[in-house]
Design a protein around this motif. Structure first.
Motif, mmCIF file in Angstrom:
data_model
loop_
_atom_site.group_PDB
_atom_site.id
_atom_site.type_symbol
_atom_site.label_atom_id
_atom_site.label_comp_id
_atom_site.label_asym_id
_atom_site.label_seq_id
_atom_site.Cartn_x
_atom_site.Cartn_y
_atom_site.Cartn_z
ATOM 1 N N MET A 71 57.500 47.061 -8.887
ATOM 2 C CA MET A 71 58.276 47.737 -9.897
ATOM 3 C C MET A 71 58.269 46.920 -11.179
ATOM 4 S SD MET A 71 62.205 46.923 -8.766
ATOM 5 C CE MET A 71 61.793 46.709 -7.047
ATOM 6 N N TYR A 72 58.147 47.610 -12.277
ATOM 7 C CA TYR A 72 58.102 46.950 -13.571
ATOM 8 C C TYR A 72 59.497 46.485 -13.975
ATOM 9 C CZ TYR A 72 58.039 46.292 -18.580
ATOM 10 O OH TYR A 72 58.200 45.756 -19.820
ATOM 11 N N VAL A 73 59.566 45.270 -14.508
ATOM 12 C CA VAL A 73 60.777 44.755 -15.154
ATOM 13 C C VAL A 73 60.342 44.110 -16.467
ATOM 14 C CG1 VAL A 73 62.078 44.351 -13.018
ATOM 15 C CG2 VAL A 73 60.686 42.526 -13.959
ATOM 16 N N ALA A 74 61.228 44.087 -17.424
ATOM 17 C CA ALA A 74 60.925 43.405 -18.678
ATOM 18 C C ALA A 74 60.685 41.930 -18.375
ATOM 19 C CB ALA A 74 62.071 43.585 -19.661
ATOM 20 N N PHE A 75 59.731 41.331 -19.061
ATOM 21 C CA PHE A 75 59.374 39.944 -18.781
ATOM 22 C C PHE A 75 60.583 39.019 -18.877
ATOM 23 C CE2 PHE A 75 57.381 35.823 -19.254
ATOM 24 C CZ PHE A 75 56.342 35.903 -18.339
ATOM 25 N N ASP A 76 61.434 39.236 -19.864
ATOM 26 C CA ASP A 76 62.593 38.352 -20.027
ATOM 27 C C ASP A 76 63.626 38.519 -18.919
ATOM 28 O OD1 ASP A 76 63.637 40.806 -20.817
ATOM 29 O OD2 ASP A 76 64.456 40.076 -22.705
ATOM 30 N N LEU A 82 43.927 39.338 -30.482
ATOM 31 C CA LEU A 82 43.877 40.792 -30.420
ATOM 32 C C LEU A 82 44.626 41.389 -31.606
ATOM 33 C CD1 LEU A 82 44.544 41.149 -26.600
ATOM 34 C CD2 LEU A 82 42.353 41.146 -27.783
ATOM 35 N N ALA A 83 44.105 42.474 -32.117
ATOM 36 C CA ALA A 83 44.739 43.171 -33.226
ATOM 37 C C ALA A 83 46.002 43.868 -32.729
ATOM 38 C CB ALA A 83 43.765 44.189 -33.823
ATOM 39 N N ALA A 84 46.921 44.089 -33.632
ATOM 40 C CA ALA A 84 48.173 44.766 -33.287
ATOM 41 C C ALA A 84 47.898 46.118 -32.629
ATOM 42 C CB ALA A 84 49.041 44.934 -34.529
ATOM 43 N N GLU A 85 46.908 46.837 -33.144
ATOM 44 C CA GLU A 85 46.580 48.152 -32.579
ATOM 45 C C GLU A 85 46.106 48.031 -31.132
ATOM 46 O OE1 GLU A 85 44.875 46.956 -35.438
ATOM 47 O OE2 GLU A 85 46.443 47.773 -36.739
ATOM 48 N N GLU A 86 45.330 46.991 -30.848
ATOM 49 C CA GLU A 86 44.849 46.780 -29.485
ATOM 50 C C GLU A 86 46.011 46.475 -28.547
ATOM 51 O OE1 GLU A 86 40.488 44.796 -29.678
ATOM 52 O OE2 GLU A 86 42.058 43.625 -30.685
ATOM 53 N N LEU A 87 46.919 45.629 -29.011
ATOM 54 C CA LEU A 87 48.074 45.265 -28.184
ATOM 55 C C LEU A 87 48.947 46.486 -27.899
ATOM 56 C CD1 LEU A 87 48.943 41.876 -29.868
ATOM 57 C CD2 LEU A 87 47.933 42.217 -27.606
ATOM 58 N N ILE A 88 49.182 47.283 -28.917
ATOM 59 C CA ILE A 88 49.999 48.489 -28.741
ATOM 60 C C ILE A 88 49.329 49.442 -27.756
ATOM 61 C CG2 ILE A 88 50.828 50.567 -29.923
ATOM 62 C CD1 ILE A 88 51.321 48.690 -32.391
ATOM 63 N N ALA A 89 48.015 49.548 -27.847
ATOM 64 C CA ALA A 89 47.278 50.457 -26.964
ATOM 65 C C ALA A 89 47.350 50.042 -25.498
ATOM 66 C CB ALA A 89 45.823 50.559 -27.410
ATOM 67 N N SER A 131 46.678 41.578 -3.279
ATOM 68 C CA SER A 131 47.381 41.907 -4.522
ATOM 69 C C SER A 131 46.868 41.052 -5.673
ATOM 70 C CB SER A 131 48.895 41.774 -4.365
ATOM 71 O OG SER A 131 49.269 40.460 -4.024
ATOM 72 N N ILE A 132 46.519 39.808 -5.392
ATOM 73 C CA ILE A 132 45.928 38.964 -6.444
ATOM 74 C C ILE A 132 44.569 39.518 -6.830
ATOM 75 C CG2 ILE A 132 45.002 36.669 -6.951
ATOM 76 C CD1 ILE A 132 47.383 35.555 -5.286
ATOM 77 N N ASP A 133 43.788 39.957 -5.853
ATOM 78 C CA ASP A 133 42.501 40.589 -6.158
ATOM 79 C C ASP A 133 42.691 41.805 -7.052
ATOM 80 O OD1 ASP A 133 41.167 38.720 -4.637
ATOM 81 O OD2 ASP A 133 40.789 40.077 -2.941
ATOM 82 N N SER A 134 43.725 42.608 -6.772
ATOM 83 C CA SER A 134 43.944 43.798 -7.602
ATOM 84 C C SER A 134 44.354 43.413 -9.020
ATOM 85 C CB SER A 134 44.971 44.738 -6.965
ATOM 86 O OG SER A 134 46.271 44.224 -7.049
ATOM 87 N N SER A 135 45.071 42.304 -9.178
ATOM 88 C CA SER A 135 45.444 41.876 -10.532
ATOM 89 C C SER A 135 44.198 41.410 -11.298
ATOM 90 C CB SER A 135 46.511 40.778 -10.500
ATOM 91 O OG SER A 135 46.004 39.563 -10.004
ATOM 92 N N VAL A 136 43.294 40.719 -10.624
ATOM 93 C CA VAL A 136 42.059 40.281 -11.276
ATOM 94 C C VAL A 136 41.208 41.497 -11.656
ATOM 95 C CG1 VAL A 136 39.895 38.992 -10.958
ATOM 96 C CG2 VAL A 136 42.068 38.003 -10.210
ATOM 97 N N HIS A 137 41.179 42.495 -10.794
ATOM 98 C CA HIS A 137 40.457 43.740 -11.104
ATOM 99 C C HIS A 137 41.056 44.390 -12.356
ATOM 100 C CE1 HIS A 137 38.185 47.402 -10.434
ATOM 101 N NE2 HIS A 137 39.312 48.082 -10.559
ATOM 102 N N PHE A 138 42.376 44.397 -12.460
ATOM 103 C CA PHE A 138 43.054 44.939 -13.638
ATOM 104 C C PHE A 138 42.658 44.152 -14.887
ATOM 105 C CE2 PHE A 138 46.812 44.528 -16.450
ATOM 106 C CZ PHE A 138 46.816 45.815 -16.973
ATOM 107 N N VAL A 139 42.626 42.836 -14.780
ATOM 108 C CA VAL A 139 42.259 41.992 -15.921
ATOM 109 C C VAL A 139 40.809 42.276 -16.328
ATOM 110 C CG1 VAL A 139 41.949 39.612 -16.725
ATOM 111 C CG2 VAL A 139 43.977 40.228 -15.373
ATOM 112 N N GLN A 170 49.506 50.323 -20.243
ATOM 113 C CA GLN A 170 48.721 49.909 -19.078
ATOM 114 C C GLN A 170 49.340 48.690 -18.402
ATOM 115 O OE1 GLN A 170 45.201 50.344 -21.831
ATOM 116 N NE2 GLN A 170 44.218 50.239 -19.820
ATOM 117 N N LEU A 171 49.859 47.759 -19.196
ATOM 118 C CA LEU A 171 50.519 46.586 -18.626
ATOM 119 C C LEU A 171 51.727 47.007 -17.799
ATOM 120 C CD1 LEU A 171 50.446 44.115 -21.681
ATOM 121 C CD2 LEU A 171 48.798 44.316 -19.808
ATOM 122 N N ALA A 172 52.524 47.901 -18.360
ATOM 123 C CA ALA A 172 53.708 48.387 -17.645
ATOM 124 C C ALA A 172 53.318 49.157 -16.387
ATOM 125 C CB ALA A 172 54.566 49.246 -18.572
ATOM 126 N N GLN A 173 52.279 49.978 -16.486
ATOM 127 C CA GLN A 173 51.829 50.755 -15.329
ATOM 128 C C GLN A 173 51.308 49.834 -14.224
ATOM 129 O OE1 GLN A 173 48.855 53.723 -16.146
ATOM 130 N NE2 GLN A 173 48.758 54.393 -14.017
#
Length: 166
Positions: A1-6, A23-30, A76-84, A34-37
């Motif tokens: 489940m997603y939680v805010a980093f802080d 990374l450009a601001a537009e890239e980060l916003i885009a 789960s670590i493998d899936s995180s590397v796949h995401f990266v 996906q990070l939250a998902q």
């Protein structure tokens, strides 16, 4: 489940991936959705993980995991590397490559090829008080306290005490 980093506890485990360029601001916003998902859907042995992911300094992807509920498994670590890897392709920037060291200079991230470290020390570009992003920090608390840190307080200090391996 997603939680805010802080909202992650200081003992939450972190993984840091350094981008090969800012990374450009537009890239980060885009990529924010996906990070939250990813954090929302990340699981270990069928259990949802309490996780977060964000970019810091426009150049560092940090994935955090509250292991008090469930820890990361090999799969789960493998899936995180796949995401990266997917992010690398989308952004056209390397995140998994480890041959560069990141320093903070005049408010900007400066990358230095590891093979150039001795020369950068010799010519004064890297000094004991230069801030270094030690991407091996393991917890959110260490990230907050020791990232970045002066070179003299990291494993790079040995290059100034004559203890480095020749």
């Amino acid at each position: 489940m997603y939680v805010a980093f802080d909202q992650l506890p200081d003992q939450a485990r972190v993984w840091i991936y350094q981008a090969s360029r800012p990374l450009a601001a537009e890239e980060l916003i885009a990529v924010l959705p996906q990070l939250a998902q990813f954090a929302e859907e990340w699981t270990s042995h069928g259990r949802h993980l309490r996780a977060s992911a964000e970019f810091l300094h426009r150049q560092f992807l940090v994935i955090g995991l509250d292991e008090s509920l469930a820890g990361a498994s090999g799969c789960s670590i493998d899936s995180s590397v796949h995401f990266v890897r997917q992010l690398e392709q989308q952004l056209g920037a390397q995140l998994l490559e480890k041959s560069h060291l990141g320093f903070l200079h005049e408010g900007k991230v400066w990358l230095l090829d590891r093979r150039e470290l001795r020369a950068a020390i010799a010519d004064g570009r890297v000094q004991p008080d230069t801030f270094y992003f030690d991407n091996t920090v393991a917890t959110k608390g260490e990230l907050a306290e020791k990232w970045p840190a002066p070179v003299e307080k990291t494993w790079l200090a040995r290059y100034f005490t004559g203890q480095e391996k020749k």
